[in-house]
Every structure is written in C-alpha cells, then in structure tokens.
Design an enzyme around this catalytic site. Structure first.
Site: not given
Ligand code: UDX
Length: 447
Positions: A31, A122, A153-154, A156, A251, A253, A261
């Site tokens: 880095d 990305t 696709f990880l 956090e 799903l 809400a 992301c």
């Molecule tokens: C996401 C993708 O899942 C991952 O594959 C990609 O690489 C990066 O973006 P991340 O941002 O870490 O990962 O979180 P994630 O667990 O996917 O949740 C994203 C957002 O959606 C969060 O704000 C979460 O609160 C919200 N969420 C998720 C909902 O509101 N409802 C759900 O049912 C699921």
C-alpha cells in the site's frame, strides 16, 4: 506455493492477502500509505473485521505474509499481482478510477518479469482493457502480461468465511491461459469457477450487487404496502422465502442498504447505462425506494413523539450493518443529523463503531451501553441490528426511559412482546399500532 502481490490493504486487499497466505502462498501486501503499512507491521489492523487480526498475525508469524510500501519489493519474483484499491463514487455516480490507474501505472513501471494482473476492485465494464492499455503505455520494456478480472463478493463482517467458502469464483480475461492460472489459485476454495471474458466478469459483479439491492428495495416496497394494508412484512418474507426461486436471503425490510458497495455500485451501473443512452428504470426505482427509508424513519419518530424540540432520542447501532465499524453511507448518520436539526438531543451507542462515527456526528453523545442510552430518553431508535440489542433487559429499559417509545428500524423485536412490556412500538411494515397480526408457524407432515 505461489508468490502473490496484493496492492491495497483496505477490506478487500487485506482479506485477500491474509486468506491467500493462509492457503499456503507467499503474499506481499502493498500500500502507498506509510501509516497503514507501519500499523500493520506493528500488528494493528486498519479495519475491524472479525477474525482478521488472528489470521494476519498467524501468517505474518509463519513468514508467508509481509507488508511493504515498495513496488519493486512487492513485484520481485511475483507471478500474480492483485489490484484491490478503492473505487469511490464520482460526482454523478461514475466510479472514480484514479487509484486503479495509479496502481496499474506503478505495476507497469516496476514489473521485471511476466505478470498476471488481477483486478479485484469493482470497476466499470471495460476497465480491464483500459488497465491493459495503461500497463502497455508505462512499461519500461515490453514484458508479457495479462489482465484478469476476479470480482470480489465478500461481505464486511463475514469477509473471511466469505473468502474461504465463496458461492463461486468469477474470472474474466481475453487470455484463457492466464485465467486458468488464476483459477488454480482458487481451486483450494472448492467453489464453482466461472471463466468468461473481461467485460462479462466485470458486469457479473455489478449485476449481482444490483440484484441484491433490488431484493432489498423490493421487500421495503412490500413493507410500505404491508403497513398500509395491515399485514406483517416479516411474516410475508418468511412465507416468500420458502419458494426456492425466491430464497430467504436479502428479504429483511428495514432502513435500506448502506455501506461501501450497494449504493455506489447501483449508481455506477445506472450511470454506465445512461452513458450509453439506456434508461435503467428499475435501478432508479431501487435507488429511490432506498433513499426514502431514512426520511421515513424520521417521519415515524415525529409521528410518535410530536414536537422534537428538547426531546431526548437514543440511537442503538451506528455502523451500516452489524459486525463492522464501517460508517460509509450508514443510515445512522442521516438519521442522527435530522434528529439534531429537528431540535432533539441525540445520544448513541454502538459496540464498535463509535470511534469511527464520532467525527461525523458532532453533537451526538456517545454512551457506554444501551441502558445509558435509554436512561431518561423519550424514544429509542434501533438502527443497526447488533446481536447484543436482540435480548435487552426490556423491563430495565422501560424503567429507565422517560417515555417508552421504541422505533425498530430493523424489525428485530416482537411487536407483541414489546406491547406486553408497555412500549409504544413501531417496526417497519408490521401492520397497525404495533399489534402482531399473524404468527407464522411451519407445520410439516413428518413426525
Ligand atoms: C455487499 C455484498 O453482499 C457483497 O457481495 C459485495 O462484495 C459488497 O457489498 P456488504 O456491503 O458488506 O456486502 O453488506 P451486505 O451484508 O450485503 O449488506 C448490504 C446492505 O444491505 C446493508 O446496509 C444491510 O443492512 C442491507 N440489507 C441486507 C438489508 O437492508 N436487508 C437485507 O435483507 C440484507
């Protein structure tokens, strides 16, 4: 054992470096930030991610993982260079590629042997070709190289298990042999590997995130309708989720998606489409529905509290989701600021994100635990569904609050139980007046 250089030690880069070294490879994480690298060399993680510190320590100790700010050091003897730097949003939603460009240029200037350059960040569709152009332009002498896209696709909070047990690995390249070499690196993960062309791989990442964001906005739209019609969206989601074509994930809400992301990727995909003269109607609807969730939370709390002037409102959870201290596009920021603007006194507690949140939320008092937040509060707003909020001592909370008002932005509480404890409770999309309207049970014919 392969030698790998990972450029960028943010979420994606550091997890990639730690996991590939744990799989037995020699990894040099690079880095340009002296501060981050010095911290890592002292054993300090630049981010909070469950299990990461132990993983890094173990692999540093074994000698398989080292950190550097030097490109010559990172690239000497290396066969694979991963680019895992940030791609923030530009003004109109376009991805800002300055860090990708800078790292491609540095790789070009310092590579001394054939290299496979793998893009994990990305990036807009077409960036792989652009990276190849940058490399060609800045090489000191023509050394063979290939560019492969390998989108990450990880999530956090579960980044390490997500890396180690992926649903799939996607690889895109115009050079099949290079893609197959990168596939070899991923074989130990025992997941399906999709090999395609560069642009298609880049598109798979955007399409996947946009689809997941669509699922969230869809269920939030259904939540609004449930509220109007007196149905319970939580039970609706359970009933829908058993259909294998729909599935139960994404799903929930609530206050909508945030983080680093989804907001940025949906915007960027819409931007790319519009740039080519397409009108991505669905993506705009997904963003509109999401944008409405935060003001809607304020509207609800005002409905319950009346005039906000001088009212004490407690916030439970600040990070954009549980198990992370990431505050990027976290609903808590907008919500806390709106409460302050409306004249409320705002206090908050988060198990790990308070240090990250404080500079963005001057005027919000950070408390030591959920009960200190409840003490004397006129209302509590549950913003992030951390596990420790799921089994609060409700009697104690009730006894501490000035008014027993709870807004549940993630639907983690049972409306009936909250009513039993005497709370005025509002979830999202859960029918009228906090009354539990249905009890979804699963009956099976198996004895
Ligand atoms: C996401 C993708 O899942 C991952 O594959 C990609 O690489 C990066 O973006 P991340 O941002 O870490 O990962 O979180 P994630 O667990 O996917 O949740 C994203 C957002 O959606 C969060 O704000 C979460 O609160 C919200 N969420 C998720 C909902 O509101 N409802 C759900 O049912 C699921």
């Amino acid at each position: 054992m392969k030698q790998i250089c990972v450029v960028g030690v943010g979420y994606v880069g550091l997890v990639t470096a730690a996991c590939f070294s744990d799989l037995g490879n020699r990894v040099i994480a690079l880095d340009i930030s002296e501060e981050k690298i010095a911290g890592l060399n002292r054993g300090e993680m630049p981010i909070y991610e469950p299990g990461l510190e132990e993983l890094v320590q173990r692999n540093v100790k074994s000698g398989r993982l080292t950190f550097t700010t030097s490109y010559p050091e990172g690239l000497t003897g290396t066969e694979f260079a991963f680019i895992a730097v940030g791609t923030p949003s530009g003004v109109d939603g376009e991805a800002d590629l300055r860090y990708v460009a800078a790292s491609a240029r540095s790789i070009a200037e310092h590579m001394t042997s054939p290299l496979i350059i793998i893009n994990k960040s990305t990036v807009p569709v077409g960036t792989g070709d652009w990276v190849a152009d940058i490399i060609r332009k800045h090489q000191k002498s023509p050394i063979p190289f290939s560019v492969v896209s390998c989108p990450e696709f990880l999530r956090e909070g579960s980044a390490i298990p997500d890396f180690m047990q992926p649903h799939r690995t996607v690889l895109g390249s115009l050079d099949r042999e290079a893609a197959e070499k990168v596939a070899q690196l991923h074989l130990a993960l025992r997941a399906p590997i999709v090999i395609t062309d560069l642009r298609t791989a880049e598109m798979i990442k955007y399409a996947s995130n946009a689809f997941l964001a669509t699922k969230i906005s869809f269920i939030n739209e259904i939540a609004n309708i449930c509220e109007a019609l007196g149905a319970d969206v939580k039970e609706v989601a359970i009933g829908m989720g058993y259909d294998k074509r729909i599935g139960p994930a994404f799903l929930d809400a609530g206050l909508g998606y945030g983080g680093s992301c989804f907001p940025k990727d949906v915007k960027a995909l819409a931007y790319m489409a519009a740039e080519k003269g397409r009108h991505p109607q669905l993506l705009h609807a997904v963003m509109d529905i999401n944008d409405d969730r935060r003001p809607m939370a304020i509207y609800r709390i005002k409905e319950m509290l009346g005039d906000m002037q001088g009212k004490v409102v407690g916030i439970l959870g600040l990070s954009f989701k549980p198990n992370t201290d990431d505050m990027r596009d976290a609903p808590a920021i907008d919500i806390a600021r709106s409460l302050l603007n409306a004249g409320a006194q705002v206090r908050a507690y988060d198990p790990v994100a308070m240090n990250m949140a404080s500079p963005q939320l001057p005027g919000v008092d950070m408390m030591s635990d959920p009960y200190a937040v409840a003490d004397g509060a006129d209302a509590l707003m549950l913003i992030t569904e951390w596990n420790e909020f799921k089994q609060l001592d409700l009697e104690r909370v009730y006894g501490l609050m000035r008014q027993p008002i709870i807004f549940d932005g993630r639907n983690i509480y049972d409306p009936e139980l909250m009513a039993k404890h005497g709370f005025t409770y509002r979830g999202l999309g859960r029918g009228y007046n906090g009354q539990k309207l249905a009890e979804t049970s699963l009956f099976t014919t198996a004895s």
